[in-house]
Scaffold this motif. Structure first.
Motif, PDB file in Angstrom:
ATOM      1  N   SER B 218      -2.031  -9.124  -6.043  1.00 13.51           N
ATOM      2  CA  SER B 218      -1.356  -7.856  -6.353  1.00 13.51           C
ATOM      3  C   SER B 218      -2.279  -6.933  -7.119  1.00 13.51           C
ATOM      4  CB  SER B 218      -0.114  -8.080  -7.223  1.00 13.51           C
ATOM      5  OG  SER B 218       0.607  -9.170  -6.775  1.00 13.51           O
ATOM      6  N   ARG B 219      -2.951  -7.516  -8.118  1.00 14.36           N
ATOM      7  CA  ARG B 219      -3.817  -6.675  -8.941  1.00 14.36           C
ATOM      8  C   ARG B 219      -4.951  -6.090  -8.100  1.00 14.36           C
ATOM      9  NH1 ARG B 219      -6.296  -9.814 -13.435  1.00 14.36           N
ATOM     10  NH2 ARG B 219      -4.705 -11.334 -12.887  1.00 14.36           N
ATOM     11  N   ASP B 220      -5.572  -6.947  -7.288  1.00 10.54           N
ATOM     12  CA  ASP B 220      -6.677  -6.464  -6.458  1.00 10.54           C
ATOM     13  C   ASP B 220      -6.204  -5.423  -5.459  1.00 10.54           C
ATOM     14  OD1 ASP B 220      -8.311  -8.081  -7.814  1.00 10.54           O
ATOM     15  OD2 ASP B 220      -8.804  -9.435  -6.161  1.00 10.54           O
ATOM     16  N   LEU B 221      -5.012  -5.641  -4.923  1.00  9.91           N
ATOM     17  CA  LEU B 221      -4.521  -4.705  -3.914  1.00  9.91           C
ATOM     18  C   LEU B 221      -4.334  -3.321  -4.516  1.00  9.91           C
ATOM     19  CD1 LEU B 221      -3.044  -4.507  -0.948  1.00  9.91           C
ATOM     20  CD2 LEU B 221      -1.179  -3.926  -2.462  1.00  9.91           C
ATOM     21  N   VAL B 222      -3.652  -3.290  -5.643  1.00  8.14           N
ATOM     22  CA  VAL B 222      -3.353  -2.002  -6.245  1.00  8.14           C
ATOM     23  C   VAL B 222      -4.642  -1.320  -6.706  1.00  8.14           C
ATOM     24  CG1 VAL B 222      -2.175  -0.903  -8.170  1.00  8.14           C
ATOM     25  CG2 VAL B 222      -1.038  -2.686  -6.875  1.00  8.14           C
ATOM     26  N   HIS B 223      -5.533  -2.130  -7.237  1.00  9.10           N
ATOM     27  CA  HIS B 223      -6.774  -1.582  -7.761  1.00  9.10           C
ATOM     28  C   HIS B 223      -7.688  -1.090  -6.639  1.00  9.10           C
ATOM     29  CE1 HIS B 223      -9.271  -0.947 -11.167  1.00  9.10           C
ATOM     30  NE2 HIS B 223     -10.290  -1.516 -10.564  1.00  9.10           N
ATOM     31  N   ALA B 224      -8.053  -2.022  -5.757  1.00  9.29           N
ATOM     32  CA  ALA B 224      -8.943  -1.643  -4.657  1.00  9.29           C
ATOM     33  C   ALA B 224      -8.262  -0.601  -3.775  1.00  9.29           C
ATOM     34  CB  ALA B 224      -9.324  -2.876  -3.845  1.00  9.29           C
ATOM     35  N   GLY B 225      -6.942  -0.754  -3.584  1.00 14.32           N
ATOM     36  CA  GLY B 225      -6.200   0.188  -2.750  1.00 14.32           C
ATOM     37  C   GLY B 225      -6.244   1.594  -3.305  1.00 14.32           C
ATOM     38  N   GLY B 226      -6.119   1.710  -4.625  1.00 17.54           N
ATOM     39  CA  GLY B 226      -6.186   3.031  -5.237  1.00 17.54           C
ATOM     40  C   GLY B 226      -7.515   3.713  -4.938  1.00 17.54           C
ATOM     41  N   TYR B 227      -8.594   2.924  -5.050  1.00 18.39           N
ATOM     42  CA  TYR B 227      -9.916   3.503  -4.774  1.00 18.39           C
ATOM     43  C   TYR B 227     -10.118   3.776  -3.288  1.00 18.39           C
ATOM     44  CZ  TYR B 227     -11.362   3.177  -9.553  1.00 18.39           C
ATOM     45  OH  TYR B 227     -11.455   3.378 -10.898  1.00 18.39           O
ATOM     46  N   LEU B 228      -9.511   2.935  -2.474  1.00 17.84           N
ATOM     47  CA  LEU B 228      -9.556   3.205  -1.036  1.00 17.84           C
ATOM     48  C   LEU B 228      -8.945   4.571  -0.741  1.00 17.84           C
ATOM     49  CD1 LEU B 228      -9.723   2.362   2.012  1.00 17.84           C
ATOM     50  CD2 LEU B 228      -7.432   1.455   1.715  1.00 17.84           C
ATOM     51  N   VAL B 229      -7.830   4.875  -1.409  1.00 15.28           N
ATOM     52  CA  VAL B 229      -7.159   6.160  -1.209  1.00 15.28           C
ATOM     53  C   VAL B 229      -8.081   7.309  -1.625  1.00 15.28           C
ATOM     54  CG1 VAL B 229      -5.269   7.607  -2.045  1.00 15.28           C
ATOM     55  CG2 VAL B 229      -4.824   5.262  -1.329  1.00 15.28           C
ATOM     56  N   VAL B 230      -8.752   7.139  -2.763  1.00 16.21           N
ATOM     57  CA  VAL B 230      -9.701   8.176  -3.199  1.00 16.21           C
ATOM     58  C   VAL B 230     -10.773   8.384  -2.134  1.00 16.21           C
ATOM     59  CG1 VAL B 230     -11.450   8.787  -4.916  1.00 16.21           C
ATOM     60  CG2 VAL B 230      -9.331   7.680  -5.637  1.00 16.21           C
ATOM     61  N   GLY B 231     -11.320   7.262  -1.634  1.00 18.70           N
ATOM     62  CA  GLY B 231     -12.367   7.360  -0.625  1.00 18.70           C
ATOM     63  C   GLY B 231     -11.859   8.007   0.654  1.00 18.70           C
ATOM     64  N   ALA B 232     -10.624   7.661   1.051  1.00 21.46           N
ATOM     65  CA  ALA B 232     -10.057   8.226   2.281  1.00 21.46           C
ATOM     66  C   ALA B 232      -9.865   9.732   2.142  1.00 21.46           C
ATOM     67  CB  ALA B 232      -8.731   7.547   2.608  1.00 21.46           C
ATOM     68  N   MET B 233      -9.460  10.157   0.943  1.00 20.94           N
ATOM     69  CA  MET B 233      -9.300  11.604   0.707  1.00 20.94           C
ATOM     70  C   MET B 233     -10.640  12.314   0.851  1.00 20.94           C
ATOM     71  SD  MET B 233      -6.858  11.783  -2.600  1.00 20.94           S
ATOM     72  CE  MET B 233      -5.086  11.622  -2.474  1.00 20.94           C
ATOM     73  N   ALA B 234     -11.658  11.732   0.237  1.00 23.48           N
ATOM     74  CA  ALA B 234     -12.980  12.357   0.311  1.00 23.48           C
ATOM     75  C   ALA B 234     -13.461  12.407   1.754  1.00 23.48           C
ATOM     76  CB  ALA B 234     -13.966  11.570  -0.552  1.00 23.48           C
ATOM     77  N   ALA B 235     -13.237  11.311   2.485  1.00 19.98           N
ATOM     78  CA  ALA B 235     -13.713  11.269   3.867  1.00 19.98           C
ATOM     79  C   ALA B 235     -12.988  12.303   4.714  1.00 19.98           C
ATOM     80  CB  ALA B 235     -13.507   9.868   4.442  1.00 19.98           C
ATOM     81  N   ALA B 236     -11.654  12.398   4.542  1.00 20.97           N
ATOM     82  CA  ALA B 236     -10.884  13.371   5.330  1.00 20.97           C
ATOM     83  C   ALA B 236     -11.348  14.786   5.016  1.00 20.97           C
ATOM     84  CB  ALA B 236      -9.390  13.214   5.051  1.00 20.97           C
ATOM     85  N   THR B 237     -11.593  15.051   3.737  1.00 17.09           N
ATOM     86  CA  THR B 237     -12.029  16.387   3.344  1.00 17.09           C
ATOM     87  C   THR B 237     -13.367  16.738   3.969  1.00 17.09           C
ATOM     88  OG1 THR B 237     -10.936  16.010   1.230  1.00 17.09           O
ATOM     89  CG2 THR B 237     -12.446  17.869   1.360  1.00 17.09           C
ATOM     90  N   LEU B 238     -14.317  15.802   3.867  1.00 15.30           N
ATOM     91  CA  LEU B 238     -15.641  16.101   4.401  1.00 15.30           C
ATOM     92  C   LEU B 238     -15.634  16.206   5.925  1.00 15.30           C
ATOM     93  CD1 LEU B 238     -18.015  14.193   2.048  1.00 15.30           C
ATOM     94  CD2 LEU B 238     -18.055  16.606   2.614  1.00 15.30           C
ATOM     95  N   GLN B 239     -14.766  15.423   6.560  1.00 18.36           N
ATOM     96  CA  GLN B 239     -14.669  15.544   8.019  1.00 18.36           C
ATOM     97  C   GLN B 239     -14.260  16.953   8.413  1.00 18.36           C
ATOM     98  OE1 GLN B 239     -13.011  13.272  10.973  1.00 18.36           O
ATOM     99  NE2 GLN B 239     -13.349  11.269  10.042  1.00 18.36           N
ATOM    100  N   LEU B 240     -13.403  17.567   7.603  1.00 20.13           N
ATOM    101  CA  LEU B 240     -12.945  18.916   7.935  1.00 20.13           C
ATOM    102  C   LEU B 240     -13.987  19.950   7.541  1.00 20.13           C
ATOM    103  CD1 LEU B 240      -9.148  19.137   7.228  1.00 20.13           C
ATOM    104  CD2 LEU B 240     -10.406  18.764   9.321  1.00 20.13           C
TER     105      LEU B 240
END
Lengths: 233, 340
Positions: B218-240
């Protein structure tokens, strides 16, 4: 947190909304992930309720530390923006894909009385690579969405996205359909078309190959098909 | 760029703040229900705020959500394995299994990457826990880099994307493994072992394994998942911001196209099972430069950097990311020259 994400994921599978973002085959991995999340969430909730009964002042598992809260962001976006899949806006950004290599091993098309249903990818592949010219004179039924282009005045670019993993890697597949009334961008259509062989063979052309077809009949479709994207697999 | 995530952050701040001031109430009691506030806000905002229906923003949302949804199953698989490592793998076991000599441990950790079918997101928490379980960090990092690139699913996907081009599949395998081993050896020599100390702080005990597994997962999921979301936002932004059509206009020079493909791999953050299909769609470039794309993407991209920061720490990521990028480019070019 786990319960929320698991629940949202289940809902996304249930409504079929996940099809806008990933391939249909991701359904089962997603389902498994949702079940694991729900199970873990329930287990943690159960344990913390036991802990609390034993020792009311004990410090509990924190729901989500810091950045972990962001995990809910995609689901907030699903609720507020309700994004649908890739469409004309995305097609404008990425160069359309044409098959550049082919196994050139086409199966014969079964004779049929009506139009032959075909994926856009197969249509492009046959148009460009089939030595037997199996598309010649054949009425083919394609399904895709309308992308208008100033260079195509009497029709539109029938577009379907090729998605191998998730929508972020989508590449448009396009057939220029001529001789149709005007439709708005992003309208889903079923088009019966006949391939229009190019004046110069594709392979002798530099740069982009544009596959064209003449429309026989174009019908609009209310809802997008369940498998909105074509898969290269 | 986005309203909704901001409101989530705001809500988080508000809740944490609130929680700090009400000591008597256990913090978790607020947590799950506090999420209802942004959820309701999100539903209320829908169709009321024009910005949310803006075409660009909708496309951004589609890209962002799809990266996260795609990664979710692999992330869950990854954290279940990391939980199992934390619960069932004792430091003793690691000591017995991992070869004592680094020269042997690093290549075997690289080849162990063959066994984990999945994308790169899952291997980040796993590598973190392997370090926690006492594995030499150089070996764990080699595994981190190798697993997403050389597992059978990815190799099959590459073979499907490039029919009749077996050399490319082999070149991908070789260049990725080489990257992992070189970076692992570099880390063994001059890596800052101390940068990863925080991962080892936990005491290992064989008690209550099942609940330890769930806790860690649970801890790893929430932690790594949160950073995954940050990375996904950055990737989506740069793609545009950086449209992919820019590719077709870049100059003919081989060096430029190698660098461009490396940059593209970092920006797009496509998972390793899909990148071959994107590469095959760019036939106007040499196979070597496309190999660079296939080798760089699985080892370093925006969402991975975000997750490395989350799991291993910022100072680690600052050292690790540039070295990995450079090694990956060079390995791909060298292997490409030899094999393709």
């Amino acid at each position: 947190m786990m319960l929320w994400i698991g629940g949202f994921t289940l809902r996304l599978i249930w409504t079929g909304g996940f099809g806008w973002f990933v391939q249909q085959r991701m359904r089962y991995p997603l389902l498994a992930a949702a079940v694991v999340l729900l199970a873990f969430g329930l287990y943690e909730a159960y344990r913390s309720s036991i802990d609390e009964a034993r020792n009311p002042s004990a410090r509990r598992w924190s729901v989500a530390p810091g950045v972990g809260w962001l995990l809910i962001a995609p689901f907030l976006i699903l609720l507020s923006v309700a994004p649908t899949g890739l469409g004309a806006a995305a097609a404008d950004r990425v160069e359309a894909f044409t098959p550049t290599e082919s196994n050139e091993d086409f199966t014969a098309i079964e004779p049929s009385t009506g139009p032959v249903e075909m994926r856009v990818f197969e249509f492009l592949d046959r148009a460009i690579w089939d030595e037997e010219q199996s598309l010649e004179g054949l009425v083919v039924r394609l399904e895709g969405l309308v992308v208008n282009d100033p260079s195509v005045r009497d029709g539109f670019k029938l577009t379907r996205f090729l998605v191998s993993c998730c929508a972020a890697d989508g590449i448009p597949l396009q057939v220029t359909v001529r001789g149709t009334p005007a439709f708005a961008d992003d309208t889903w259509v079923i088009a019966d078309v006949v391939w229009k062989p190019p004046a110069v063979p594709y392979r002798e052309l530099e740069g982009r190959w544009v596959v064209e077809a003449d429309a026989i009949e174009v019908q609009t479709v209310e809802d997008a098909p369940k498998d909105a994207y074509e898969s290269p697999w | 760029m986005s309203n909704a995530p901001d409101s989530a952050v705001a809500a988080e701040a508000a809740v944490v703040h609130h929680g700090d001031h009400t000591h008597r109430r256990p913090r978790w009691a607020l947590g799950p229900w506090a999420l209802l506030i942004p959820l309701f806000a999100a539903i209320l905002l829908r169709n009321r705020v024009d910005f949310l229906q803006n075409e660009e923003f909708r496309l951004w949302s589609t890209l962002f959500v799809s990266v996260v949804i795609q990664a979710l199953p692999f992330l869950v698989l990854g954290v279940v394995i990391s939980g199992a490592i934390a619960a069932y793998v004792s430091p003793d076991l690691v000591r017995r299994l991992v070869p004592r000599r680094t020269a042997l441990a690093i290549p075997s950790a690289g080849l162990a990457g063959l066994a984990l079918p999945g994308c790169e997101c899952g291997s980040v928490p796993i590598a973190g826990r392997l370090v926690g379980a006492g594995m030499p960090s150089a070996a764990a990092l080699t595994f981190l880099l190798a697993a997403p690139a050389i597992n059978p699913v990815v190799l099959v996907a590459t073979a499907v994307a490039f029919p009749g081009n077996g050399q490319l599949v082999f070149a991908r395998f070789a260049a990725s493994l080489l990257t992992a081993i070189v970076v692992g050896s570099w880390w063994a020599r001059r890596g800052g072992e101390s940068l990863l100390d925080s991962l080892r702080s936990e005491e290992w005990s064989s008690h209550n394994r099942w609940s330890r597994l769930v806790d860690v997962a649970s801890r790893d999921l929430v932690h790594a998942g949160g950073y995954l979301v940050v990375g996904a936002m950055a990737a989506a932004t740069l793609q545009l911001v950086v449209p992919r059509s820019i590719i077709s206009t870049v100059a003919e020079s081989e060096l430029l196209s190698v660098l461009m493909f490396a940059a593209l791999a970092v920006v797009l953050s496509i998972c390793s099972e899909a990148d071959a299909f994107v590469a095959v769609g760019l036939p106007q470039f040499s196979l070597t430069s496309r190999l660079v794309f296939l080798v760089v993407g699985p080892v370093i991209d925006l969402k991975l950097v975000a997750m490395h920061i989350g799991v291993f720490g910022r100072r680690f990521a600052l050292r690790f990311a540039p070295v990995t990028l450079v090694v990956a480019i060079i390995s791909a070019v060298v292997i490409g020259q030899v094999l393709l």
